[in-house]
Design an enzyme around this catalytic site. Structure first.
Site, mmCIF file in Angstrom:
data_model
loop_
_atom_site.group_PDB
_atom_site.id
_atom_site.type_symbol
_atom_site.label_atom_id
_atom_site.label_comp_id
_atom_site.label_asym_id
_atom_site.label_seq_id
_atom_site.Cartn_x
_atom_site.Cartn_y
_atom_site.Cartn_z
ATOM 1 C CE LYS A 9 -5.558 8.047 7.771
ATOM 2 N NZ LYS A 9 -5.838 7.117 6.806
ATOM 3 C CE1 TYR A 49 -4.243 3.119 9.851
ATOM 4 C CE2 TYR A 49 -1.955 4.046 9.720
ATOM 5 C CZ TYR A 49 -3.327 4.248 9.564
ATOM 6 O OH TYR A 49 -3.848 5.252 9.215
ATOM 7 C CG PHE A 57 -3.490 -1.547 2.223
ATOM 8 C CD1 PHE A 57 -3.520 -0.975 3.333
ATOM 9 C CD2 PHE A 57 -4.339 -2.676 2.079
ATOM 10 C CE1 PHE A 57 -4.458 -1.222 4.406
ATOM 11 C CE2 PHE A 57 -5.403 -2.790 2.939
ATOM 12 C CZ PHE A 57 -5.316 -2.084 4.158
ATOM 13 N NE ARG A 85 -14.731 4.414 11.353
ATOM 14 C CZ ARG A 85 -13.627 3.657 10.789
ATOM 15 N NH1 ARG A 85 -12.499 4.064 11.307
ATOM 16 N NH2 ARG A 85 -13.826 3.051 9.709
ATOM 17 C CB THR A 91 -11.915 3.092 4.047
ATOM 18 O OG1 THR A 91 -12.419 2.554 5.426
ATOM 19 C CG2 THR A 91 -10.527 3.030 3.782
ATOM 20 N NE ARG A 102 -11.110 8.352 5.910
ATOM 21 C CZ ARG A 102 -11.045 7.032 6.575
ATOM 22 N NH1 ARG A 102 -12.243 6.190 6.469
ATOM 23 N NH2 ARG A 102 -10.034 6.755 7.159
ATOM 24 C CG ASN A 112 -8.049 7.711 3.930
ATOM 25 O OD1 ASN A 112 -7.444 8.077 4.796
ATOM 26 N ND2 ASN A 112 -8.830 6.464 4.125
ATOM 27 C CG HIS A 115 -6.945 6.516 12.541
ATOM 28 N ND1 HIS A 115 -7.087 5.504 12.120
ATOM 29 C CD2 HIS A 115 -6.833 6.615 13.768
ATOM 30 C CE1 HIS A 115 -7.407 4.734 13.045
ATOM 31 N NE2 HIS A 115 -7.244 5.489 13.995
ATOM 32 C CD GLU A 126 -6.882 3.533 16.799
ATOM 33 O OE1 GLU A 126 -6.968 2.639 15.673
ATOM 34 O OE2 GLU A 126 -7.444 4.467 16.860
HETATM 35 P P1 DAT Z 1 -10.220 3.533 7.914
HETATM 36 O O1 DAT Z 1 -9.196 4.235 8.064
HETATM 37 O O2 DAT Z 1 -11.567 3.553 7.493
HETATM 38 O O3 DAT Z 1 -10.569 2.835 9.420
HETATM 39 P P2 DAT Z 1 -9.035 0.743 7.678
HETATM 40 O O4 DAT Z 1 -8.890 0.264 8.935
HETATM 41 O O5 DAT Z 1 -9.707 -0.541 6.847
HETATM 42 O O6 DAT Z 1 -9.922 1.864 6.995
HETATM 43 O O7 DAT Z 1 -7.633 0.820 6.647
HETATM 44 C C1 DAT Z 1 -6.704 1.723 7.403
HETATM 45 C C2 DAT Z 1 -6.081 2.494 6.225
HETATM 46 O O8 DAT Z 1 -5.326 1.834 5.317
HETATM 47 C C3 DAT Z 1 -7.399 3.561 5.461
HETATM 48 O O9 DAT Z 1 -7.545 4.474 6.315
HETATM 49 C C4 DAT Z 1 -6.267 3.468 4.397
HETATM 50 C C5 DAT Z 1 -5.397 2.388 3.993
HETATM 51 N N1 DAT Z 1 -6.399 1.279 3.238
HETATM 52 C C6 DAT Z 1 -7.349 0.689 3.605
HETATM 53 N N2 DAT Z 1 -7.722 -0.164 2.407
HETATM 54 C C7 DAT Z 1 -6.581 0.050 1.397
HETATM 55 C C8 DAT Z 1 -6.407 -0.334 0.093
HETATM 56 N N3 DAT Z 1 -7.221 -1.351 -0.451
HETATM 57 N N4 DAT Z 1 -5.429 -0.092 -0.574
HETATM 58 C C9 DAT Z 1 -4.765 1.296 -0.029
HETATM 59 N N5 DAT Z 1 -4.679 1.454 1.075
HETATM 60 C C10 DAT Z 1 -5.731 0.953 1.795
HETATM 61 MG MG MG Z 2 -9.445 1.391 10.610
#
Ligand code: DAT
Ligand code: MG
Length: 139
Positions: A9, A49, A57, A85, A91, A102, A112, A115, A126
């Site tokens: 990222k 996304y 967010f 993962r 996350t 991370r 973080n 992805h 994806e």
């Molecule tokens: P991951 O990337 O671990 O699969 P996710 O799919 O829940 O996590 O979320 C996608 C991305 O969105 C994550 O890498 C960072 C952002 N994100 C997730 N939860 C968040 C939050 N509470 N506040 C801000 N950004 C967030």
């Molecule tokens: Mg995810």
């Protein structure tokens, strides 16, 4: 053999961590079968996304991932989705264990560093967003 989509990222690229992160994954035995650097536009970021479109967010996430170039990679390997993962960690970098990508490099839940697809099915979807078949190598 399983495939997973990885994105290095924006924050990781800006901090010069791309090589370090790729090395960790390659060293685990994951095979690079596709790789490109790109600056995402908002439409593609929103598609990638889409599952988060109703989250508070979401717009911040789209702004962040389109703020600087990223590197998109397909890694192939046995149980690649689960292995990646696990190597990524949780996350939220504050909750991710030391030794995970991370946990070691993430700044905060928004920035973080990496992805990775969360299931084989998601990986298939994806990969289609980022790569055409002729950009994926067999060797
Ligand atoms: P991951 O990337 O671990 O699969 P996710 O799919 O829940 O996590 O979320 C996608 C991305 O969105 C994550 O890498 C960072 C952002 N994100 C997730 N939860 C968040 C939050 N509470 N506040 C801000 N950004 C967030
Ligand atoms: Mg995810």
């Amino acid at each position: 053999m399983e495939r997973s989509l990885v994105l290095i990222k924006s924050d990781a690229i800006q901090r010069g961590l791309a090589g370090t992160i790729i090395t960790r994954l390659e060293s685990q035995g994951l095979k690079l079968v596709a790789l490109k650097m790109l600056h995402l536009d908002k439409a593609v970021a929103r598609r990638h996304y889409a599952i988060h479109r109703d989250k508070p967010f979401f717009e911040g996430l789209v702004d962040y991932i389109t703020s600087a170039p990223i590197i998109a990679i397909i890694f192939e390997g046995e149980r690649a989705v689960e292995v990646i993962r696990g190597m990524m960690g949780l996350t939220d970098p504050a909750k991710a264990k030391a030794g995970t990508i991370r946990g070691d490099f993430g700044l905060d839940i928004g920035r973080n560093t990496i992805h990775g697809s969360d299931s084989v099915e998601t990986a298939g979807e994806e990969i289609k967003i980022f790569f055409s078949e002729d950009e994926i190598f067999s060797y």
